[in-house]
Design an enzyme around this catalytic site. Structure first.
Site, PDB file in Angstrom:
ATOM      1  N   GLU A  95       0.906  -1.129  -0.151  1.00 55.26           N
ATOM      2  CA  GLU A  95      -0.162   0.016  -0.101  1.00 55.26           C
ATOM      3  C   GLU A  95       0.761   1.304   0.049  1.00 55.26           C
ATOM      4  O   GLU A  95       2.105   1.219   0.546  1.00 55.26           O
ATOM      5  CB  GLU A  95      -0.848   0.156   1.303  1.00 55.26           C
ATOM      6  CG  GLU A  95      -2.133  -0.801   1.347  1.00 55.26           C
ATOM      7  CD  GLU A  95      -2.881  -0.637   2.416  1.00 55.26           C
ATOM      8  OE1 GLU A  95      -4.012  -1.206   2.519  1.00 55.26           O
ATOM      9  OE2 GLU A  95      -2.272  -0.067   3.509  1.00 55.26           O
ATOM     10  N   ARG A 152     -14.077 -10.107  13.999  1.00 50.69           N
ATOM     11  CA  ARG A 152     -14.258 -10.634  15.317  1.00 50.69           C
ATOM     12  C   ARG A 152     -14.484  -9.530  16.313  1.00 50.69           C
ATOM     13  O   ARG A 152     -14.412  -8.249  15.846  1.00 50.69           O
ATOM     14  CB  ARG A 152     -12.801 -11.398  15.806  1.00 50.69           C
ATOM     15  CG  ARG A 152     -11.593 -10.499  15.810  1.00 50.69           C
ATOM     16  CD  ARG A 152     -10.441 -10.953  16.107  1.00 50.69           C
ATOM     17  NE  ARG A 152      -9.187 -10.335  15.705  1.00 50.69           N
ATOM     18  CZ  ARG A 152      -8.481  -9.411  16.276  1.00 50.69           C
ATOM     19  NH1 ARG A 152      -9.154  -8.612  17.441  1.00 50.69           N
ATOM     20  NH2 ARG A 152      -7.603  -8.569  15.750  1.00 50.69           N
ATOM     21  N   GLU A 187      -8.687  -2.447   6.626  1.00 47.15           N
ATOM     22  CA  GLU A 187      -8.946  -3.964   6.655  1.00 47.15           C
ATOM     23  C   GLU A 187     -10.175  -4.200   7.667  1.00 47.15           C
ATOM     24  O   GLU A 187     -10.824  -2.990   8.296  1.00 47.15           O
ATOM     25  CB  GLU A 187      -8.035  -4.678   7.425  1.00 47.15           C
ATOM     26  CG  GLU A 187      -7.540  -4.315   8.944  1.00 47.15           C
ATOM     27  CD  GLU A 187      -6.664  -5.215   9.425  1.00 47.15           C
ATOM     28  OE1 GLU A 187      -6.427  -6.377   9.229  1.00 47.15           O
ATOM     29  OE2 GLU A 187      -5.806  -4.663  10.419  1.00 47.15           O
TER      30      GLU A 187
END
Length: 656
Positions: A199, A291, A287
């Site tokens: 990136e 969870r 991202e």
């Protein structure tokens, strides 16, 4: 659901158990050999051994965990956060076995759990993406070419996971090759996959994440943002909500992008959408963590929501308890919350992980503390260095930070080096207090860790503690009337001590029961012990009274005073110790417990100062051991895969 197996350990397992028990469920623990008597095992309704100490043999062993669930009749599995929490294959295996998986569907985890796949999925949607490479071709030539196309500086990231593992900032093409190799190795060790993405790097952005939740009925909400910008080694150590940099308008745009990303993959359950925020208010998707996050308690603090309870309800097929409008109202009225991660590490040595025995643990009473600690417990080299997290809140950010400073200072963890004092310095820094911290905050303001301590005062306190500990050892030998008594004029005794690694000579003259005149250098003080309840001393020095927490651990006296932990050794009756034991003697020693994962050179080869010779893996991170000077590698004393202890000789180098 009746019996929930918690596929995790420590404070994470205890956190899940607390809510499960409150909702009437039974909780099952699993444990490794290193955790056989751990608090989370004792707190469970039943427990099962699943393997050896290393995580790969236990908490990452999905087959063993699933077998334990079937053997004990568990009908649901909660993965906690970390280990197998984002492993889609394990989630699918749980569902295929007819058990309830308390997490997102495996398909959603596959879509969003991999950074490369997630970015390909979100391309074209209303979710901003940084320029980069997320392709399937992972050969070195392709990555090198794509890096040149993106330009420098750039970030290398592990596609399969986060937490700073497999992440490298590359400033120029010269260091690209070595950084790719290190990132791939670390990613493979941590996540079982060496896949990387590239990136464009933002210099000193903010790291802001949005908590999202979805049920199986199509309802998707967000619960505000958390600012996680204060990081070391690309790992968070302080999190807060709301972000001091986010306006109501920006919060709306962040929330809308987070909900769009969540809906893109048929998500169900708790998740976090992570963004990089630039100084002009522009933000980009990083991202999705599929969870619950370590930092979820700060969101709970300002919304009044138990996110684990929501997980259990959604897993049971229930609808989300609150609408977005109701959550927004709670966010407006919820005040501010902040969390710090207490880690077993040495900030002065590059935050190297530390292991050992906790001599004394006392959690502060006035705040939420998530931990699984107790005095006498071993901090293992097999797991993450975070040992506790502390959460404070208040009606304003200023009040929340002040509450954290006061309570964190009252936290007592002696015996193993931690980042406690460093966290206090960060929280008190003017730039942090003003809400200006970015991801470059620690590198900019704490490149050198130097503490200004009143040396004479600390020496006097140390001396008083030593005298009191000596007195306690001989308490049964003399009646109280004889303590401090002498048949002659007062004598000045000499004490030789080592305080925080430095040697000192102190002169002591008894003046009565628990009273002395103590001289340190040119300064002299009248000192007395006013009270000595268990592990606590009230020491009078002149007109001031100092409260000191302390404990005796083998040959050490450990104490906390002046916002710092200290280590004292009595050398009065010891023979002098020869010096010359550091790396200047040509012996490269392990600075911590760890496993050897790479050896860069072989005996007979030349080495250069600063060249990485050995790579150790400890607490999920890789640490390169550099050559101390130019020379010739004489011998190697370890092998790849070997577990080493602190101080163990790794290599011998001869000067040229």
């Amino acid at each position: 659901m009746k019996l929930i197996l918690i596929a995790n350990r420590g404070e994470i397992a205890l956190r899940i158990m607390r809510t499960a028990h409150a909702m009437g469920y039974r909780a099952m623990a699993v444990f490794s050999d290193a955790d056989a008597l751990a608090p989370h095992v004792r707190a469970a309704d039943c427990a099962c051994r699943i393997g050896g100490g290393p995580a790969a043999e236990s908490y990452l062993n999905g087959e063993a965990i699933l077998a334990a669930a079937m053997r004990h009749g568990a009908d649901a599995i909660h993965p906690g956060y970390g280990f197998l929490a984002e492993n889609a294959d394990f989630a699918q295996a749980v569902s295929d076995a007819g058990l309830t998986w308390i997490g997102p569907p495996a398909a959603a985890m596959r879509a969003m759990g991999n950074k490369a796949t997630a970015k390909r999925l979100l391309a074209g949607r209303e979710v901003p993406l940084l320029p980069g490479y997320q392709g399937e071709h992972q050969d070195q030539a392709t990555l090198l070419a794509e890096a040149q196309h993106i330009g420098f500086p750039l970030m290398i990231k592990a596609a399969a996971g986060g937490g700073g593992r497999g992440m490298r900032l590359v400033q120029d093409a010269n260091s690209l090759h070595a950084n790719l190799a290190q990132a791939r190795s670390e990613a493979q060790q941590a996540f079982g996959s060496g896949e990387l993405i590239l990136e464009r790097a933002l210099i000193n952005p903010r790291h802001v994440e949005v908590q999202v939740f979805a049920d199986a009925h199509g309802n998707v909400v967000h619960l505000g943002e958390r600012d996680c910008s204060v990081q070391r080694r690309h790992q968070k150590i302080i999190e807060e909500t709301p972000s001091p940099a986010v306006t109501p308008s920006l919060r709306h745009r962040l929330g809308r992008a987070a909900l769009e990303a969540t809906r893109s993959c048929g998500y169900v359950g708790a998740g976090t959408i992570e963004f990089l925020l630039d100084t002009d208010g522009a933000f980009w998707f990083m991202e999705m963590n599929t969870r619950l996050q370590v930092e979820h308690p700060v969101t709970e603090a300002i919304t009044g929501v138990d996110l684990v309870e929501w997980q259990l309800r959604v897993a049971n097929g229930e609808r989300l308890p609150l609408s977005q409008e109701q959550i927004d109202a709670r966010l407006l009225a919820g005040g501010h919350a902040i969390e710090v991660r207490l880690c077993a590490e040495d900030p002065a040595r590059g935050f190297l992980p530390q292991t050992g025995t906790i001599a004394l643990w006392q959690a502060p009473a006035g705040m939420r503390v998530e931990h699984a600690l107790e005095s006498g417990q071993q901090v293992s080299p097999y797991y993450d260095s975070m040992v506790a997290k502390l959460i404070a809140s208040g009606p304003t950010r200023e009040r929340a930070v002040c509450n954290m400073l006061a309570q964190l200072d009252q936290c007592i963890l002696l015996g193993v080096p931690t980042n406690q004092d460093f966290l206090l310095d960060v929280l008190a820094h003017p730039a942090f207090m003003a809400g200006h911290a970015t991801t470059g905050f620690i590198g900019e303001h704490f490149s050198e860790l130097v503490h200004k301590i009143d040396g004479a005062l600390v020496q006097i306190l140390a001396c008083a503690i030593l005298l009191e500990s000596r007195r306690q050892k001989t308490l049964q030998a003399y009646v109280p009337e004889l303590r401090g008594w002498s048949s002659s004029a007062p004598l000045e005794n000499t004490l030789h001590v080592e305080l925080d690694g430095a040697s000192h000579v102190l002169f002591v003259e008894a003046r009565g029961i628990d009273k002395w005149s103590i001289r340190a250098g040119a300064e002299s003080f009248d000192v007395s012990i006013m009270a000595a309840p268990e592990n606590r001393l009230y020491i009078s020095i002149g007109s001031d009274v100092h409260v000191v927490q302390f404990c005796v651990d083998d040959a050490r006296i450990l104490f906390r005073s002046g916002h710092r932990n200290h280590c004292l050794r009595d050398l009065t009756y010891c023979a002098p110790i020869a010096g010359g034991t550091d790396a200047v003697d040509g012996m490269l020693r392990a600075p911590m417990n760890g496993r050897v994962v790479a050896l860069a050179v072989a005996p007979g080869q030349p080495v250069q100062a600063g060249q990485t010779l050995v790579v150790l893996e400890a607490m999920k991170m890789e640490h390169g051991m550099p050559a101390p000077f130019d020379g010739l590698l004489q011998s190697v004393h370890v092998a790849i895969g070997e577990q080493v202890a602190p101080g163990q000789i790794l290599l011998e180098i001869a000067r040229i």
